[in-house]
Design an enzyme around this catalytic site. Structure first.
Site, mmCIF file in Angstrom:
data_model
loop_
_atom_site.group_PDB
_atom_site.id
_atom_site.type_symbol
_atom_site.label_atom_id
_atom_site.label_comp_id
_atom_site.label_asym_id
_atom_site.label_seq_id
_atom_site.Cartn_x
_atom_site.Cartn_y
_atom_site.Cartn_z
ATOM 1 C CB CYS A 122 62.903 -99.874 32.693
ATOM 2 S SG CYS A 122 63.097 -99.054 34.426
ATOM 3 C CD GLU A 152 60.062 -103.988 39.223
ATOM 4 O OE1 GLU A 152 59.502 -103.452 38.582
ATOM 5 O OE2 GLU A 152 59.998 -104.094 40.587
ATOM 6 C CE LYS A 203 73.462 -112.941 33.857
ATOM 7 N NZ LYS A 203 74.015 -112.124 33.112
ATOM 8 C CD GLU A 227 61.384 -101.504 26.693
ATOM 9 O OE1 GLU A 227 61.579 -102.872 26.770
ATOM 10 O OE2 GLU A 227 61.629 -101.075 27.776
HETATM 11 P P1 TAP Z 1 67.458 -109.010 29.306
HETATM 12 O O1 TAP Z 1 67.755 -109.464 27.674
HETATM 13 O O2 TAP Z 1 66.158 -109.409 29.736
HETATM 14 O O3 TAP Z 1 68.575 -109.395 30.343
HETATM 15 C C1 TAP Z 1 68.266 -109.033 31.672
HETATM 16 C C2 TAP Z 1 69.326 -109.958 32.529
HETATM 17 O O4 TAP Z 1 68.762 -111.232 32.373
HETATM 18 C C3 TAP Z 1 70.741 -110.021 31.970
HETATM 19 O O5 TAP Z 1 71.640 -110.247 33.212
HETATM 20 C C4 TAP Z 1 70.732 -111.210 31.155
HETATM 21 O O6 TAP Z 1 71.861 -111.937 31.011
HETATM 22 C C5 TAP Z 1 69.784 -112.310 31.963
HETATM 23 N N1 TAP Z 1 69.318 -113.361 31.227
HETATM 24 C C6 TAP Z 1 68.965 -113.355 29.785
HETATM 25 N N2 TAP Z 1 68.624 -114.665 29.603
HETATM 26 C C7 TAP Z 1 68.457 -115.541 30.648
HETATM 27 C C8 TAP Z 1 67.988 -116.734 31.114
HETATM 28 N N3 TAP Z 1 67.467 -117.502 30.309
HETATM 29 N N4 TAP Z 1 67.923 -117.062 32.424
HETATM 30 C C9 TAP Z 1 68.554 -116.238 33.239
HETATM 31 N N5 TAP Z 1 68.715 -114.927 33.125
HETATM 32 C C10 TAP Z 1 68.849 -114.610 31.868
HETATM 33 O O7 TAP Z 1 67.110 -107.397 29.404
HETATM 34 P P2 TAP Z 1 68.042 -106.471 29.060
HETATM 35 O O8 TAP Z 1 68.333 -106.239 27.544
HETATM 36 O O9 TAP Z 1 69.409 -106.551 29.660
HETATM 37 O O10 TAP Z 1 67.586 -104.873 29.641
HETATM 38 C C11 TAP Z 1 66.491 -104.179 28.953
HETATM 39 C C12 TAP Z 1 65.198 -104.630 29.418
HETATM 40 O O11 TAP Z 1 64.934 -104.779 30.858
HETATM 41 C C13 TAP Z 1 64.114 -103.873 28.651
HETATM 42 O O12 TAP Z 1 63.004 -104.324 28.384
HETATM 43 C C14 TAP Z 1 63.977 -102.779 29.991
HETATM 44 O O13 TAP Z 1 62.342 -102.245 29.753
HETATM 45 C C15 TAP Z 1 63.795 -103.836 31.030
HETATM 46 N N6 TAP Z 1 64.346 -103.117 32.389
HETATM 47 C C16 TAP Z 1 63.049 -102.876 33.295
HETATM 48 C C17 TAP Z 1 63.290 -102.255 34.622
HETATM 49 C C18 TAP Z 1 62.277 -102.301 35.509
HETATM 50 S S1 TAP Z 1 62.433 -101.818 36.881
HETATM 51 N N7 TAP Z 1 61.056 -102.564 35.136
HETATM 52 C C19 TAP Z 1 64.402 -101.757 34.878
HETATM 53 C C20 TAP Z 1 65.672 -101.802 33.604
HETATM 54 C C21 TAP Z 1 65.335 -102.495 32.529
HETATM 55 P P3 TAP Z 1 73.037 -111.334 29.779
HETATM 56 O O14 TAP Z 1 73.764 -110.518 30.190
HETATM 57 O O15 TAP Z 1 73.788 -112.577 29.193
HETATM 58 O O16 TAP Z 1 72.144 -110.425 28.606
#
Ligand code: TAP
Length: 517
Positions: A322, A288, A212, A419
Site C-alpha cells: 500500500c 486504511e 473476514k 494506483e
Molecule cells: P478491496 O477490493 O477494497 O478489498 C478489501 C477487502 O474488502 C476484501 O476483504 C474484500 O472482499 C472486502 N470487501 C469488498 N467489498 C466489500 C463490501 N461491500 N463490504 C465489505 N467488505 C468488502 O481491496 P483489495 O483489492 O483487497 O486491496 C487492494 C487495496 O488495498 C489497494 O488500494 C491498497 O492500496 C489497499 N491497501 C491499503 C493498505 C493501507 S494500510 N492503507 C494496506 C494494504 C492494502 P473480497 O475478498 O471479496 O474482495
C-alpha cells in the site's frame, strides 16, 4: 484431525483440550504443512450453512490448492452472536488485562514456532516470495502480537482537576474501555500481517472480533485460527470467516451488534463501507485505503542508495504494497543517470517461483489483478509515456508480470494519478532547484498515505517532510515501517492508525466518571 488446545484458567494456568477440524495437508517447500479450510466460529471449525466454497488458487502455477468454506450472512450472524457472548459474559471479559497479554504472547510464540509453515502457506496462497514472507509477512506479524501483548496492562485513563462544587469536592477520572464487538475486513497483499496489525490492537484493548480475510488469500488466517485455539483464546473471542466482500464483508459492516469496523483495502470499497457503517448503526470505523505515494529524489542525494531504495520502494512484495512509491520525481540534473541505473537494476530482478531461495520477484496475487496491470501499462503507452522496460505478462504459467519502468510521465496521465498496486515504476522529471514546484506536484493527489525524500540537506528534508500531505514521510529510506510507529493515511487514503500506541485508540472508548465527596 484432532489438534491440541490450551484452555486458560486464570493467571496463566492452563489445561489441555482437543479441537476437531478437517484440514488440508500438503508437502511443499520441503516440509509438511497443514491448515483448516472451514469457518472458525466460537472456537470451532465448522462448515458454512450454505455449503458453498471458494477455490484457493496458487498464483505460481494457477492450480487450485484447496477449497475453503464460504461464509454467508447466516454464518456472520452466528459469529457475531458468539463474539457478543464472549465479550459480555465470557472468560475474556472477566480476565485481567495482564492475563490477556499472556495469551497474546503465547500466540506470538506459537506463530514463531510455525513461522516456516505460515510463510510457506502465505507463499503458495498469495505469491509472496518465501524469504520475504518469513521476514515480513510472518516476522512482522509475530512482532505485532508481542508489541500489543505488552500494551494490555498499560492501557489507562487519567485524573482531571475540574471545578469543585464548593463546599464539596469533585474528582473526575477517565477509563479506557473496549468498544465491544469489532469487525475486521482485510485485503490480500499481506494477508497475515494485515490481520495481525488490526486484530492484535483490537484484542489488546479487550474487544472480541469477527474478521473476514480477502477471498483470494484466506489460508494463513485459517492457520492463525488454529494457533489461536492452541494459545488459549476463549471461544468466541476470535472468529474468522473467509468469504466475499459483498456477502460476508457487507454482513459484518451492516450488523447492528458490531460497534466498530477496522478496514484495509481500496478507497472505493472504503467509501461503501463507511456508508454502510453509518446507515446501519453509526459504528465507529477506521479506514486504511489506497495510495499513490510520491518519492522525491534531489540531486544532492546518495545516488546509489536512492536507486536501491527507489527500486525497493516500488518492487517490494511485487508492488502489492500500500505504501509503494507510486510516483518518483527525479531532479532534472540527475534524471538520466538515475533512470539508467534503476533500469539496469530492474532488469536484473530474478523473477520466478516464490519458493526458490534466489527468487526476488514472484507472481501477482491473482488473475484479475494481473489483468489490471496489463491494462495499466497499455494506458501508459497509449498516453505517450516512455516504456523503459517490462510492461507485459511473463510468458509462462502463473500470474507473473515483468518489473516495469516508465519515464516521461506527465502529471495529467492516468499512470501518474492512479494506483497500480503492482511492480510498475512511474518516473517524472522536475526542474533543478524547484523544491516548491515538486512538492506541489507531489501533493496534487487525493491520496495521502506515504511519501519519501532523498537529499543530504537536512533543512530541505525537514521542509519537505513538513509540506508533504501524507501520513508517513521517509527521509533517505523507504518502506521502513515498525510495529511501534503509527501507520495510516490522510485525505482519501483514509483515517485512523494501525500500529503504535495510537492504534489502541481505534479500539477503545473513553468513559468519564465524576464523583462528588
Ligand atoms: P478491496 O477490493 O477494497 O478489498 C478489501 C477487502 O474488502 C476484501 O476483504 C474484500 O472482499 C472486502 N470487501 C469488498 N467489498 C466489500 C463490501 N461491500 N463490504 C465489505 N467488505 C468488502 O481491496 P483489495 O483489492 O483487497 O486491496 C487492494 C487495496 O488495498 C489497494 O488500494 C491498497 O492500496 C489497499 N491497501 C491499503 C493498505 C493501507 S494500510 N492503507 C494496506 C494494504 C492494502 P473480497 O475478498 O471479496 O474482495
Amino acid at each position: 484431525e484432532f489438534g491440541e488446545a490450551i484452555v486458560l484458567k486464570s493467571r496463566g494456568e492452563t489445561s489441555k483440550t482437543e479441537v476437531q477440524h478437517s484440514s488440508i495437508k500438503l508437502y511443499v517447500n520441503n516440509m509438511d504443512v497443514s491448515f483448516p479450510n472451514q469457518l472458525f466460529i466460537n472456537g470451532e471449525f465448522v462448515d458454512a450453512e450454505s455449503g458453498t466454497v471458494l477455490d484457493s488458487v496458487n498464483p505460481t502455477d494457477e492450480s487450485v490448492i484447496c477449497q475453503v468454506q464460504r461464509a454467508s450472512k447466516t454464518d456472520v450472524n452466528k459469529a457475531v452472536q458468539a463474539a457478543k457472548v464472549a465479550f459480555e459474559s465470557g472468560e475474556w471479559s472477566k480476565m485481567s488485562a495482564r492475563d490477556r497479554g499472556l495469551i497474546m504472547y503465547r500466540l506470538a510464540d506459537l506463530m514463531e514456532e510455525h513461522k516456516e509453515e505460515l510463510a510457506t502457506i502465505e507463499s503458495i496462497d498469495s505469491g509472496a516470495v518465501y524469504t520475504l514472507a518469513l521476514k515480513t509477512h510472518v516476522g512482522m506479524s509475530v512482532e505485532t502480537w508481542r508489541y500489543f501483548a505488552g500494551w494490555c496492562d498499560k492501557i489507562h485513563g487519567s485524573t482531571i482537576p475540574i471545578s469543585h462544587a464548593r463546599p464539596n469536592k469533585n474528582l473526575t477520572f477517565t477509563k479506557k474501555e473496549p468498544i465491544g464487538l469489532c469487525g475486521l475486513v482485510t485485503p490480500w497483499n499481506y494477508p497475515l500481517m494485515m490481520l495481525s496489525w488490526k486484530m492484535a490492537a483490537c484484542l489488546a484493548a479487550g474487544n472480541t472480533v469477527v474478521m473476514k480475510p480477502a477471498q483470494v488469500s484466506p489460508l494463513t488466517a485459517l492457520k492463525f485460527a488454529e494457533l489461536s485455539v492452541k494459545a488459549g483464546f476463549p471461544p468466541g473471542v476470535i472468529n474468522i470467516l473467509p468469504g466475499t466482500g459483498s456477502e460476508a464483508g457487507n454482513a459484518i459492516a451492516r450488523h447492528p451488534d458490531v460497534r466498530k469496523l477496522g478496514f484495509t483495502g481500496s478507497t472505493g470499497v472504503g467509501q461503501v463501507i463507511m456508508r454502510t457503517c453509518a446507515d446501519s448503526n453509526l459504528k465507529k470505523v477506521s479506514l486504511e485505503l489506497g495510495g499513490k505515494s510520491p518519492l522525491i529524489i534531489f540531486d544532492d542525494c546518495d545516488l546509489d542508495r536512492a536507486v536501491r531504495m527507489g527500486k525497493n520502494g516500488v518492487f517490494f512484495n511485487k508492488g502489492e504494497n500500500c505504501i509503494a512509491a507510486g510516483r518518483l520525481f527525479v531532479e532534472a540534473s540527475i534524471h538520466d543517470e538515475f533512470v539508467r541505473r534503476v533500469v539496469e537494476r530492474t532488469k536484473k530482478l530474478v523473477v520466478g517461483d516464490p519458493l526458490k531461495r534466489d527468487t526476488q520477484h514472484g507472481p501477482q496475487n491473482h488473475k484479475e489483478h494481473l489483468e489490471k496491470l496489463v491494462e495499466f501499462c497499455a494506458i501508459g503507452v497509449k498516453e505517450g509515456a516512455k516504456l523503459e522496460c517490462g510492461g507485459h505478462r511473463v510468458n509462462r504459467a502463473g500470474y507473473f508480470f515483468e518489473p516495469t519502468v516508465f519515464t516521461n510521465v506527465e502529471d495529467h496521465m492516468y499512470i501518474a494519478r492512479e494506483e497500480s498496486f503492482g511492480p510498475i515504476m512511474v518516473i517524472s522529471k522536475f526542474d533543478t532547484g524547484d523544491v516548491d514546484g515538486v512538492i506541489r506536484r507531489a501533493n496534487n493527489t487525493e491520496f495521502g498515505l506515504a511519501s519519501g525524500v532523498f537529499t543530504k540537506d537536512i533543512n530541505r528534508a525537514l521542509y519537505v517532510a513538513e509540506k508533504i500531505d501524507a501520513g508517513t514521510v521517509f527521509v533517505n529510506t523507504y518502506n521502513k515501517t515498525d510495529v511501534a510507529a503509527p501507520f495510516g493515511g490522510f485525505k482519501q487514503s483514509g483515517f485512523g492508525k494501525d500500529l503504535g500506541e495510537e492504534a489502541l485508540n481505534e479500539y477503545l472508548k473513553t468513559k468519564c466518571v465524576t464523583l462528588e465527596y
